[in-house]
Design a protein around this motif. Structure first.
Motif, short mmCIF file in Angstrom:
data_model
loop_
_atom_site.label_atom_id
_atom_site.label_comp_id
_atom_site.label_asym_id
_atom_site.label_seq_id
_atom_site.Cartn_x
_atom_site.Cartn_y
_atom_site.Cartn_z
N GLU A 24 0.85 -1.19 0.00
CA GLU A 24 0.00 0.00 0.00
C GLU A 24 0.89 1.25 0.00
O GLU A 24 2.10 1.16 0.18
N MET A 25 0.26 2.40 -0.19
CA MET A 25 0.98 3.67 -0.03
C MET A 25 1.43 3.73 1.43
O MET A 25 0.67 3.36 2.32
N ILE A 26 2.65 4.21 1.67
CA ILE A 26 3.14 4.24 3.05
C ILE A 26 3.80 5.55 3.43
O ILE A 26 4.44 5.64 4.46
N LYS A 27 3.65 6.57 2.59
CA LYS A 27 4.31 7.84 2.92
C LYS A 27 3.33 9.00 2.76
O LYS A 27 2.18 8.80 2.41
N ILE A 28 3.80 10.18 3.01
CA ILE A 28 2.99 11.38 2.83
C ILE A 28 3.04 11.75 1.36
O ILE A 28 4.12 11.85 0.78
N ARG A 29 1.84 11.94 0.76
CA ARG A 29 1.80 12.29 -0.66
C ARG A 29 0.52 13.03 -0.98
O ARG A 29 -0.45 12.94 -0.25
N PRO A 30 0.50 13.75 -2.10
CA PRO A 30 -0.72 14.45 -2.51
C PRO A 30 -1.77 13.46 -3.01
O PRO A 30 -1.43 12.39 -3.54
N VAL A 31 -3.03 13.84 -2.81
CA VAL A 31 -4.16 13.03 -3.27
C VAL A 31 -5.24 13.96 -3.79
O VAL A 31 -5.28 15.14 -3.45
N VAL A 32 -6.13 13.40 -4.58
CA VAL A 32 -7.32 14.14 -5.00
C VAL A 32 -8.53 13.44 -4.38
O VAL A 32 -8.62 12.21 -4.39
N VAL A 33 -9.43 14.22 -3.81
CA VAL A 33 -10.66 13.69 -3.23
C VAL A 33 -11.62 13.36 -4.36
O VAL A 33 -11.88 14.22 -5.22
N ILE A 34 -12.11 12.14 -4.39
CA ILE A 34 -13.07 11.78 -5.44
C ILE A 34 -14.49 11.69 -4.91
O ILE A 34 -15.44 11.76 -5.69
N ALA A 35 -14.65 11.55 -3.58
CA ALA A 35 -16.00 11.50 -3.01
C ALA A 35 -15.97 11.71 -1.51
O ALA A 35 -15.06 11.25 -0.83
N LYS A 36 -17.00 12.39 -1.03
CA LYS A 36 -17.24 12.47 0.40
C LYS A 36 -17.97 11.19 0.80
O LYS A 36 -18.74 10.65 0.01
N HIS A 37 -17.74 10.72 2.00
CA HIS A 37 -18.46 9.54 2.47
C HIS A 37 -19.90 9.95 2.74
O HIS A 37 -20.17 11.02 3.29
N ILE A 46 -10.19 8.87 -1.79
CA ILE A 46 -9.12 9.61 -2.46
C ILE A 46 -8.40 8.75 -3.49
O ILE A 46 -8.48 7.52 -3.47
N VAL A 47 -7.68 9.42 -4.38
CA VAL A 47 -6.78 8.78 -5.34
C VAL A 47 -5.41 9.45 -5.17
O VAL A 47 -5.32 10.69 -5.24
N PRO A 48 -4.35 8.68 -4.95
CA PRO A 48 -3.01 9.25 -4.80
C PRO A 48 -2.49 9.86 -6.11
O PRO A 48 -2.82 9.38 -7.20
N LEU A 49 -1.66 10.88 -5.98
CA LEU A 49 -1.03 11.53 -7.11
C LEU A 49 0.48 11.34 -7.05
O LEU A 49 1.04 11.15 -5.97
N SER A 50 1.12 11.40 -8.21
CA SER A 50 2.57 11.22 -8.27
C SER A 50 3.14 12.04 -9.42
O SER A 50 2.48 12.21 -10.45
#
Length: 136
Positions: A24-37, A46-50
């Motif tokens: 899994e992702m294990i560090k601090i990184r930017p993400v985009v929110v795709i939906a509120k619960h 969220i979806v991680p960005l790179s």
């Protein structure tokens, strides 16, 4: 690091994945929110960005038209739509700008629509398909 509000879809924030486990992702990184619960105001999906291009380009990768990361705007930016996660707001923070200002960038509608299609591909879903409701 902890948001006190549920960011809207299309918001770009920082996520602390510390505590997740490899692969899994294990560090601090930017993400985009795709939906509120829908039922828990302390969760978002969220979806991680790179800024690193995928080793092998897949249909679930999305290259942004314009990099939404304020600290890396000159680099290409990719959404890793196969790494969708639902996380607590306590893992999220805004971007800190010089002089102590905070911002929450937004991705474009076109990028968001493309990202949704990539997520649907990654999850092997048919995007925008109507599913009949089932009783419990």
């Amino acid at each position: 690091m902890a948001l006190l509000f549920q960011p809207a879809a299309r918001s770009v924030v920082i996520c602390d994945f510390v505590g997740f486990m490899l692969p899994e992702m294990i560090k601090i990184r930017p993400v985009v929110v795709i939906a509120k619960h829908k039922h828990n105001e302390h969760l978002v999906t969220i979806v991680p960005l790179s800024t690193t291009a995928p080793r092998r380009l897949e249909a679930y990768h999305h290259a942004f038209m314009v990099n939404p990361l304020p600290d890396k705007s000159r680099l290409p930016c990719w959404a890793k739509c196969d790494m969708v996660a639902t996380v607590s707001l306590s893992r999220l923070d805004r971007y800190k700008q010089p002089h102590g200002k905070f911002i929450v960038p937004q991705i474009s509608e076109a990028d968001f629509e493309a990202l949704q299609m990539c997520v649907a591909t990654a999850l092997n879903l048919r995007h925008n398909q109507t599913v009949p409701a089932r009783g419990l």
